[in-house]
Motif scaffolding. Structure first.
Motif, PDB file in Angstrom:
ATOM      1  N   LYS A  44      16.218   6.318  14.334  1.00 22.66           N
ATOM      2  CA  LYS A  44      16.284   6.526  12.564  1.00 22.66           C
ATOM      3  C   LYS A  44      14.022   6.218  12.931  1.00 22.66           C
ATOM      4  N   TRP A  45      13.620   7.396  11.787  1.00 16.50           N
ATOM      5  CA  TRP A  45      12.083   7.183  11.969  1.00 16.50           C
ATOM      6  C   TRP A  45      12.007   5.934  10.300  1.00 16.50           C
ATOM      7  N   ARG A  46      11.204   4.995  10.442  1.00 15.91           N
ATOM      8  CA  ARG A  46      10.746   3.989   9.218  1.00 15.91           C
ATOM      9  C   ARG A  46      10.311   5.277   8.293  1.00 15.91           C
ATOM     10  N   ASP A  47      10.457   4.682   6.720  1.00 16.10           N
ATOM     11  CA  ASP A  47      10.763   5.190   5.884  1.00 16.10           C
ATOM     12  C   ASP A  47       9.181   4.568   5.142  1.00 16.10           C
ATOM     13  N   TYR A  48       8.039   5.255   5.307  1.00 12.67           N
ATOM     14  CA  TYR A  48       6.433   4.807   4.678  1.00 12.67           C
ATOM     15  C   TYR A  48       6.512   5.594   3.561  1.00 12.67           C
ATOM     16  N   SER A  49       7.945   5.680   2.243  1.00 11.81           N
ATOM     17  CA  SER A  49       7.384   6.454   1.630  1.00 11.81           C
ATOM     18  C   SER A  49       6.844   5.831  -0.230  1.00 11.81           C
ATOM     19  N   LYS A  50       7.113   4.029   0.041  1.00  8.87           N
ATOM     20  CA  LYS A  50       6.633   3.488  -0.462  1.00  8.87           C
ATOM     21  C   LYS A  50       5.232   3.144  -0.717  1.00  8.87           C
ATOM     22  N   LEU A  51       5.080   3.202   0.416  1.00  9.11           N
ATOM     23  CA  LEU A  51       3.415   2.294   1.058  1.00  9.11           C
ATOM     24  C   LEU A  51       2.480   3.693   0.833  1.00  9.11           C
ATOM     25  N   GLU A  52       1.693   3.315  -0.419  1.00 10.26           N
ATOM     26  CA  GLU A  52       0.434   4.366  -0.913  1.00 10.26           C
ATOM     27  C   GLU A  52      -0.163   4.026  -0.256  1.00 10.26           C
ATOM     28  N   VAL A  53      -0.922   4.651   1.102  1.00 12.40           N
ATOM     29  CA  VAL A  53      -2.831   4.813   1.779  1.00 12.40           C
ATOM     30  C   VAL A  53      -3.719   6.059  -0.007  1.00 12.40           C
ATOM     31  N   LYS A  54      -4.442   5.852   0.215  1.00 10.24           N
ATOM     32  CA  LYS A  54      -5.804   6.683  -0.733  1.00 10.24           C
ATOM     33  C   LYS A  54      -6.849   6.008  -0.152  1.00 10.24           C
ATOM     34  N   ARG A  55      -7.940   7.072  -0.136  1.00  8.98           N
ATOM     35  CA  ARG A  55      -8.968   7.071   0.349  1.00  8.98           C
ATOM     36  C   ARG A  55     -10.186   6.584  -0.187  1.00  8.98           C
TER      37      ARG A  55
END
Length: 536
Positions: free
Chosen positions: A443-454
């Motif tokens: 089961k892969w880790r969920d990164y949906s709550k991590l915001e990454v911007k440029r």
């Protein structure tokens, strides 16, 4: 609490002279030194040819098959991240996140132009401290964004109930790797008990040599703190005075801390108490406010791992002036952020790392960014790495090897003469229950709550730290997640987790020379098979 893994890197000294990265047969006889008698010096015979053609690169403090494989894996990740940084992906996808994170890390022009501007709100928060309440509130905030301020707080598996996750507070707040760097001096060197003559003198000489090394590191560290504070804008005279004050503060924290040796005994770092009792035992620290500030006021008890340290810290909080604590927090913010800021910070950070490790050259930027991103988005990167480098067929081959090694160990346990019947039975039950985890999590880790911007490299790092901190704290009070991995799939390492009774082999180490799907069975058993045996 991070579990203590057996670092397989120490096994680099073992012979891999007959193994070849990428060779179809898995053999590389040119790594041998046939001028050496194997009966006299097998290590040189097996590895001499390789050593002669593989000096330690200037950017490293050590080098071996682990380093070679890590660099090979990073080359794969380099291509993956570079491709995703150039492509357009749907917002929120792991491809967008790994690509944008990498892009901000590689945009040196934007990083140089920004200077310390990305830290402005954090520096303003420190400057606004006006009393003990705001000091401790700011300390909690800095911890959440990844700054080692005063101490650490997280989760751990309960030592006495392995099904539970509890909160835990740990000693910390120092910038050097260990308390000994602050405390070890030549005048404290003495021969170990029961040693005499040459052995005693040799022990004293070794202690004095280490003390001398630590003394030089302390001098370099004080100069380093001052240089960092100047990069933040402090005048040189003020920075020099602040650096000495900070060194004194950290030395007192080191004096209050227990040693690594003492920390190996679980009873020494296991003191679960209610928040009410912890507050009474550590006057000066407002634990109720702290738990609210880190977003978890519902925590009503936790493990105060090192009570004496926290009692001393409570005293230091009121003893040292607010200006001293502001300087301390500014330094630790700079220390945590330096690798992700402009060139002046990066160079000064490496200067201190060089004094500690002996590395002579900074790694290429892309390698440094990949290492940082591995900590932030490691399992997202790992999913993409596995798709390229570890097919299901390889996973099954490794499982087959592991089953064979496991069967051999079970046979040994049945015949070992020094084991009592009860011990033998318990060992076989434990081996039978050992969970096997190969390559990557199911089961892969969920990164949906991590915001990454440029927008900013250092702010992406901080956002990742906030995400990882909250993910860690959210486990407290819940059952242990037995499916979770402690290493990313691309890691060149392996580990046995004693509290979970599982054995873990990331895809990163399941590459040549440790595992080659095209190599003869004997080569794979000799390479990855011995790692498996070691872990079991």
């Amino acid at each position: 609490m991070q579990r203590r893994h057996l670092l397989i890197g120490a096994l680099c000294a073992l012979s891999f002279g007959a193994l070849a990265a990428g060779s179809s047969e898995g053999l590389h006889t040119d790594w041998l030194d046939k001028s050496v008698d194997p009966g006299t010096d097998f290590f040189s015979y097996a590895n001499g040819g390789w050593q002669k053609t593989n000096p330690i690169p200037d950017a490293y403090s050590r080098w071996g098959t682990f380093g070679i494989l890590q660099k090979s894996n990073q080359d794969v990740l380099h291509q993956i991240l570079d491709d995703n940084a150039k492509a357009k992906h749907a917002d929120g996808s792991i491809e967008q996140k790994v690509g944008d994170f990498y892009a901000t890390g590689m945009d040196e022009a934007a990083i140089e132009k920004a200077g310390i501007a990305p830290l402005k709100s954090e520096l303003d928060g420190i400057a606004a401290i006006k009393d003990q309440a705001s000091l401790q509130k700011e300390m909690a905030h800095l911890q959440v964004i990844g700054v080692d301020a005063m101490f650490g707080f997280g989760q751990q598996q309960d030592f006495k109930d392995s099904s539970k996750v509890i909160g835990a507070a740990f000693q910390g707040g120092i910038g050097l790797p260990d308390r000994d760097y602050y405390l070890k001096t030549a005048d404290k060197c003495a021969a170990p008990a029961a040693t005499t003559g040459a052995a005693a003198q040799s022990a004293v000489d070794a202690c004095k040599a280490q003390a001398d090394k630590y003394g030089k590191v302390r001098d370099a560290y004080v100069a380093h703190i001052a240089a960092m504070l100047q990069l933040l804008g402090d005048p040189s005279t003020k920075a020099a005075a602040e650096s000495k004050t900070i060194m004194a503060m950290e030395t007192r924290l080191a004096q209050a801390a227990i040693s690594r040796i003492d920390a190996r005994t679980p009873q020494n770092i296991y003191h679960p108490m209610s928040v009410k009792d912890i507050s009474a035992a550590t006057p000066g620290i407002d634990w109720n406010s702290y738990l609210t500030d880190i977003g978890h006021p519902e925590i009503q008890d936790f493990n105060l791992a090192t009570p004496d340290f926290f009692k001393a810290l409570g005293g230091e909080l009121s003893k040292d002036s607010l200006d001293d604590w502001k300087a301390y927090l500014r330094w630790h913010l700079a220390d945590a952020s330096a690798p992700y800021l402009s060139k002046g910070f990066v160079d000064e950070d490496f200067k201190m790392k060089s004094a500690l490790t002996g590395a002579k050259e900074l790694l290429p930027r892309w390698q440094r960014v990949i290492s940082t991103e591995d900590g932030a988005l490691g399992f997202a990167m790992g999913k993409l790495f596995v798709q390229k480098k570890f097919p299901a067929s390889s996973r099954q081959q490794v499982v087959d090897i592991l089953h064979a090694i496991r069967g051999a160990l079970n046979d040994d346990l049945a015949t070992l003469s020094w084991m009592s019947p009860d011990t033998r039975k318990a060992a076989q039950v434990k081996l039978g229950q050992m969970e096997e985890r190969i390559g990557y999590p199911d089961k892969w880790r969920d990164y949906s709550k991590l915001e990454v911007k440029r927008d900013s490299y250092v702010q992406n790092v901080m956002r990742a730290n906030v995400f990882l901190t909250e993910r860690d704290l959210a486990k407290i009070g819940k059952p242990v997640d037995k499916s979770e991995w402690d290493m990313t799939p691309q890691t060149v390492n392996a580990y046995y987790d004693p509290s979970m009774n599982n054995i873990n082999f990331p895809a990163g180490i399941l590459q040549p020379p440790f595992f080659d799907p095209n190599a003869p069975a004997a080569v794979n058993f000799g390479a990855v098979g011995f790692v498996m045996g070691h872990e079991m």
